[in-house]
Write a protein that holds these residues in place. Structure first.
Motif, PDB file in Angstrom:
ATOM      1  N   LEU A  84      -3.757   3.287   0.799  1.00  0.00           N
ATOM      2  CA  LEU A  84      -2.930   3.309   1.999  1.00  0.00           C
ATOM      3  C   LEU A  84      -3.089   4.663   2.680  1.00  0.00           C
ATOM      4  O   LEU A  84      -2.931   5.706   2.040  1.00  0.00           O
ATOM      5  CB  LEU A  84      -1.463   3.072   1.638  1.00  0.00           C
ATOM      6  N   ALA A  85      -3.432   4.657   3.965  1.00  0.00           N
ATOM      7  CA  ALA A  85      -3.618   5.913   4.704  1.00  0.00           C
ATOM      8  C   ALA A  85      -2.300   6.682   4.771  1.00  0.00           C
ATOM      9  O   ALA A  85      -1.209   6.108   4.664  1.00  0.00           O
ATOM     10  CB  ALA A  85      -4.128   5.630   6.120  1.00  0.00           C
ATOM     11  N   ASP A  86      -2.404   8.003   4.945  1.00  0.00           N
ATOM     12  CA  ASP A  86      -1.221   8.861   4.965  1.00  0.00           C
ATOM     13  C   ASP A  86      -0.236   8.473   6.064  1.00  0.00           C
ATOM     14  O   ASP A  86       0.976   8.613   5.897  1.00  0.00           O
ATOM     15  CB  ASP A  86      -1.633  10.324   5.141  1.00  0.00           C
ATOM     16  N   ASP A  87      -0.769   7.997   7.194  1.00  0.00           N
ATOM     17  CA  ASP A  87       0.132   7.634   8.297  1.00  0.00           C
ATOM     18  C   ASP A  87       0.719   6.236   8.133  1.00  0.00           C
ATOM     19  O   ASP A  87       1.543   5.794   8.938  1.00  0.00           O
ATOM     20  CB  ASP A  87      -0.588   7.754   9.640  1.00  0.00           C
ATOM     21  N   GLY A  88       0.305   5.506   7.088  1.00  0.00           N
ATOM     22  CA  GLY A  88       0.837   4.173   6.835  1.00  0.00           C
ATOM     23  C   GLY A  88       0.406   3.131   7.834  1.00  0.00           C
ATOM     24  O   GLY A  88       0.991   2.049   7.902  1.00  0.00           O
ATOM     25  N   LYS A  89      -0.645   3.420   8.612  1.00  0.00           N
ATOM     26  CA  LYS A  89      -1.066   2.490   9.662  1.00  0.00           C
ATOM     27  C   LYS A  89      -2.399   1.805   9.368  1.00  0.00           C
ATOM     28  O   LYS A  89      -2.849   0.975  10.145  1.00  0.00           O
ATOM     29  CB  LYS A  89      -1.169   3.241  10.992  1.00  0.00           C
ATOM     30  N   SER A  90      -3.047   2.159   8.259  1.00  0.00           N
ATOM     31  CA  SER A  90      -4.335   1.557   7.946  1.00  0.00           C
ATOM     32  C   SER A  90      -4.594   1.620   6.447  1.00  0.00           C
ATOM     33  O   SER A  90      -3.906   2.332   5.711  1.00  0.00           O
ATOM     34  CB  SER A  90      -5.471   2.269   8.703  1.00  0.00           C
ATOM     35  N   VAL A  91      -5.603   0.868   6.020  1.00  0.00           N
ATOM     36  CA  VAL A  91      -6.042   0.878   4.629  1.00  0.00           C
ATOM     37  C   VAL A  91      -7.443   1.470   4.579  1.00  0.00           C
ATOM     38  O   VAL A  91      -8.319   1.083   5.371  1.00  0.00           O
ATOM     39  CB  VAL A  91      -6.065  -0.551   4.038  1.00  0.00           C
ATOM     40  N   LEU A  92      -7.647   2.438   3.673  1.00  0.00           N
ATOM     41  CA  LEU A  92      -8.959   3.057   3.526  1.00  0.00           C
ATOM     42  C   LEU A  92      -9.750   2.271   2.491  1.00  0.00           C
ATOM     43  O   LEU A  92      -9.398   2.243   1.308  1.00  0.00           O
ATOM     44  CB  LEU A  92      -8.801   4.518   3.087  1.00  0.00           C
ATOM     45  N   LEU A  93     -10.805   1.590   2.951  1.00  0.00           N
ATOM     46  CA  LEU A  93     -11.613   0.743   2.077  1.00  0.00           C
ATOM     47  C   LEU A  93     -12.754   1.565   1.473  1.00  0.00           C
ATOM     48  O   LEU A  93     -13.566   2.126   2.202  1.00  0.00           O
ATOM     49  CB  LEU A  93     -12.169  -0.444   2.853  1.00  0.00           C
ATOM     50  N   GLU A 111     -15.336  -8.663  -3.016  1.00  0.00           N
ATOM     51  CA  GLU A 111     -14.818  -9.615  -2.009  1.00  0.00           C
ATOM     52  C   GLU A 111     -13.435  -9.195  -1.516  1.00  0.00           C
ATOM     53  O   GLU A 111     -13.165  -9.209  -0.318  1.00  0.00           O
ATOM     54  CB  GLU A 111     -14.740 -11.023  -2.617  1.00  0.00           C
ATOM     55  N   GLU A 112     -12.573  -8.822  -2.446  1.00  0.00           N
ATOM     56  CA  GLU A 112     -11.187  -8.462  -2.120  1.00  0.00           C
ATOM     57  C   GLU A 112     -11.072  -6.928  -2.080  1.00  0.00           C
ATOM     58  O   GLU A 112     -10.500  -6.300  -2.974  1.00  0.00           O
ATOM     59  CB  GLU A 112     -10.223  -9.053  -3.158  1.00  0.00           C
ATOM     60  N   ARG A 113     -11.596  -6.329  -1.035  1.00  0.00           N
ATOM     61  CA  ARG A 113     -11.740  -4.871  -0.984  1.00  0.00           C
ATOM     62  C   ARG A 113     -10.404  -4.135  -0.890  1.00  0.00           C
ATOM     63  O   ARG A 113     -10.307  -2.972  -1.285  1.00  0.00           O
ATOM     64  CB  ARG A 113     -12.641  -4.478   0.182  1.00  0.00           C
ATOM     65  N   GLU A 114      -9.380  -4.789  -0.339  1.00  0.00           N
ATOM     66  CA  GLU A 114      -8.089  -4.109  -0.210  1.00  0.00           C
ATOM     67  C   GLU A 114      -7.524  -3.704  -1.571  1.00  0.00           C
ATOM     68  O   GLU A 114      -6.791  -2.708  -1.685  1.00  0.00           O
ATOM     69  CB  GLU A 114      -7.076  -5.014   0.513  1.00  0.00           C
TER      70      GLU A 114
END
Length: 678
Positions: free
Chosen positions: A529-538, A521-524
């Motif tokens: 944290l992506a290398d560019d700091g702009k997204s989360v890799l689930l 449920e809480e996938r984050e």
């Protein structure tokens, strides 16, 4: 040429069908064997073209990556053998060594028995002259094509086994190709700038043997003693066979899951007999201590590594004389050859050690700053030069290159060291050592009673760089407590039957199951944290790291897909992983791929702690010992078994409210595990 099992994505597979037979002519990418595992069926293609010489596996055999499947003879070699046999009766002493491309053809020609007396006397003469020429080819270098960057030998040079002869370059790496034989370079078939691939002939080497010395005696005796001459010549022709690589195999470093690891212990000695899967070397990385097993059965002929040496995937650890393939006893010719290759490099080796000993301060690559390591990675230099630089304590980026295409040579390193020795010692090295930790140099404690130095374990030493990454993570810890009174009562009801089956049912199995359910449920919390700091890799799957305390330190094996397993399956695998960790039997795959970690103090003690997030993960759950506590039920206090929880998380990815919600949900799941079924 041997065709081996490639990486098929599983540890082992069964030979379901053999698609070729001895004598078949096959092309590159022709399917040769069908393998089956519990995941899929895979047809293994041939990586070379030629004629099937022998099949080394049977239907039903269990194979793994690197297992030899078939032995292949190149089409050109096969044609040469057929021509040699067809014209054996007409051979004369004018035959040259170049008619036999390698030792395998030599042995086939030597074993050929013509029916006529004339051919019997001619064959040994031809073999005696041809026994010494071997072609050195490009091995499997991991890429389809590469460029010849540098040729390290010349015609007439004496080369040894494993001596680097050619440097090849691809867009991925620079590789020094070693010689597979010892002898004199007769011809070089390539030039700098050529594009080569596996199987391309690099040079021809004339191996040192007794055949030339025997030829003068054979000439006058041909007419007088023709009968004994044939066995003597045949014995001489067999002499190169023991030195051929057919009976010797190198056991190399497997995929460790890390770029490099240190040799912590060597478990065998030269002369020892080893079994397949017997542990031979213990290596340590920042993740764990791993015992590397032997892939073959036989006797150890050589050990190629030393304690403390850094190794990576593909590095040769030992050479094993495989049982059933090695010659029964070396011939006098083979014994005479043995000391010759070792005599040549002695002066260079002495010079290297002398110059290395004169270096005022030596530091390893692990003690360099991040900037220095980054600069070194950009320097154009071969593996041998990089190894020498580590031994001499030289930062490659500080050395001026003189080789072609700005390639760093060994001579450049020696010149740099000599220059340093003549200059005043400004001591930049201590500053470089202290930089990674960001801490000043320790003061002297002599005035306060002195100190006693105690070395950290190898596992602790190699863990320091990984732990230091936590300095870059803005970490917060959320504390909570779960009421596990009913859960513990249920566990006590179940553990008796589990114990009869040899299974230890601990509260950890239930915690893992609950956390895995919540991570769906809480996938984050199981992301990156992506290398560019702009997204989360689930992540699409859950692989949970379970911290295990060992005598050498903490290690973290990985439990695969706990969300898809029962409590019983989790308990079984927990016991197996814990035992493997304590016995140093964890494989590299046991330590890879985790996206969430649980660390438990178990029965050690304490009330709470702050676990460190293990980058590149973004969260870790700490479990402290459960205690009986009075809990207000609205009217009175009830004794309840409370389990302390400590959730540390990367605040760049997870907000405080999200962490509080996560632990709150977890406490409810643990209070009533039946919630998992809803």
């Amino acid at each position: 040429m041997q065709i081996t099992t490639p990486d098929i994505g599983v540890d082992k597979a069964i030979v379901a069908e053999i698609l070729v037979k001895v004598g078949d002519t096959i092309a590159v990418d022709d399917s040769i064997v069908l393998l089956e595992s519990d995941k899929a069926s895979v047809e293994v293609p041939s990586t070379s073209a030629g004629v099937v010489k022998s099949i080394l596996i049977n239907q039903g055999d269990e194979v793994s990556e690197g297992t030899v499947l078939i032995e292949l003879q190149a089409e050109d070699d096969a044609n040469a053998v057929e021509t040699q046999q067809a014209g054996a009766a007409d051979k004369t002493s004018e035959n040259t060594p170049t008619s036999l491309p390698d030792d395998e053809i030599l042995q086939e020609v030597a074993s050929y028995q013509p029916s006529t007396a004339a051919s019997q006397s001619a064959a040994p003469a031809a073999n005696a002259g041809a026994s010494a020429t071997v072609e050195v080819q490009v091995p499997d270098i991991g890429v389809e094509k590469a460029l010849v960057g540098e040729i390290l030998v010349q015609v007439g040079d004496e080369v040894e086994v494993d001596q680097s002869i050619v440097v090849v370059e691809s867009d991925k790496a620079t590789v020094e190709v070693p010689s597979t034989v010892a002898g004199t370079v007769e011809a070089i078939q390539i030039k700098e700038g050529d594009t080569v691939k596996e199987g391309v002939v690099l040079l021809t080497v004339k191996t040192a043997g007794a055949a030339p010395a025997a030829q003068p005696a054979a000439a006058p005796q041909t007419e007088q003693v023709s009968a004994p001459a044939a066995p003597e010549a045949k014995a001489e022709n067999v002499a190169p066979a023991p030195s051929a690589p057919a009976g010797d195999m190198e056991v190399k470093v497997p995929d460790l899951g890390v770029d490099k690891a240190a040799v912590a212990e060597i478990l065998v000695q030269v002369g020892d007999k080893v079994e397949k899967d017997q542990s031979i070397i213990v290596v340590e990385s920042d993740k764990a201590t791993v015992e590397v097993p032997s892939t073959v059965v036989g006797t150890i002929k050589a050990i190629h590594v030393e304690l403390g040496q850094s190794v990576s995937e593909g590095v040769a650890l030992i050479t094993v004389e495989v049982e059933g393939q090695a010659a029964s006893a070396p011939t006098p010719a083979a014994k005479a050859e043995a000391p010759l290759p070792k005599a040549a490099p002695a002066p260079a080796a002495v010079a290297t050690k002398a110059e290395a000993a004169a270096v005022p301060a030596v530091h390893s690559a692990d003690k360099l700053t991040k900037e220095q390591n980054a600069a070194n990675a950009k320097v154009y230099a071969g593996p041998a030069v990089r190894k020498l630089a580590r031994e001499l304590g030289v930062v490659l980026s500080d050395v001026k290159a003189s080789g072609p295409h700005a390639r760093l040579m060994k001579e450049d390193l020696f010149a740099y060291v000599k220059n340093r020795l003549t200059a005043p010692q400004a001591a930049p090295t201590p500053a470089a050592v202290a930089a990674p930790a960001g801490l000043p140099k320790l003061p002297s404690f002599d005035a306060f009673g002195g100190v006693e130095e105690k070395a950290l374990s190898r596992l602790q030493q190699v863990s320091i760089p990984q732990l230091s990454l936590n300095n870059y993570i803005p970490q917060v810890t959320q504390f909570d407590a779960a009421d596990i009174t009913e859960l513990e009562a249920w566990r006590n009801e179940l553990k008796g039957n589990f114990k009869k089956e040899g299974i230890s049912l601990t509260i950890m199995a239930f915690i893992i199951k609950a956390v895995a359910y919540l991570l769906k449920e809480e996938r984050e919390f199981a992301g990156h944290l992506a290398d560019d700091g702009k997204s989360v890799l689930l992540r699409k799957e859950i692989h949970m790291g379970i911290a295990v305390a060992t005598p050498d330190g903490l290690t973290v094996p990985v439990l695969r897909n706990p969300d898809q397993k029962s409590i019983k399956q989790i308990a079984v695998e927990l016991g197996e992983l814990g035992q493997k960790a304590r016995d140093k039997k964890l494989t590299p795959k046991d330590l890879q791929g985790a996206n969430f970690t649980i660390s438990s103090l178990g029965a050690i003690g304490g009330t709470a702690f702050t676990p460190l997030v293990n980058w590149p993960q973004v969260a870790i759950l700490g479990i402290s010992p459960a205690t009986m506590q009075p809990v207000w039920n609205g009217e009175s206090f009830d004794p309840r078994l409370m389990l302390p929880l400590s959730l540390s998380y990367d605040h760049r990815v997870i907000n405080g409210a999200d962490a509080a919600r996560f632990t709150n949900k977890l406490t409810k799941l643990l209070k009533d595990i039946r919630t998992l079924l809803i």
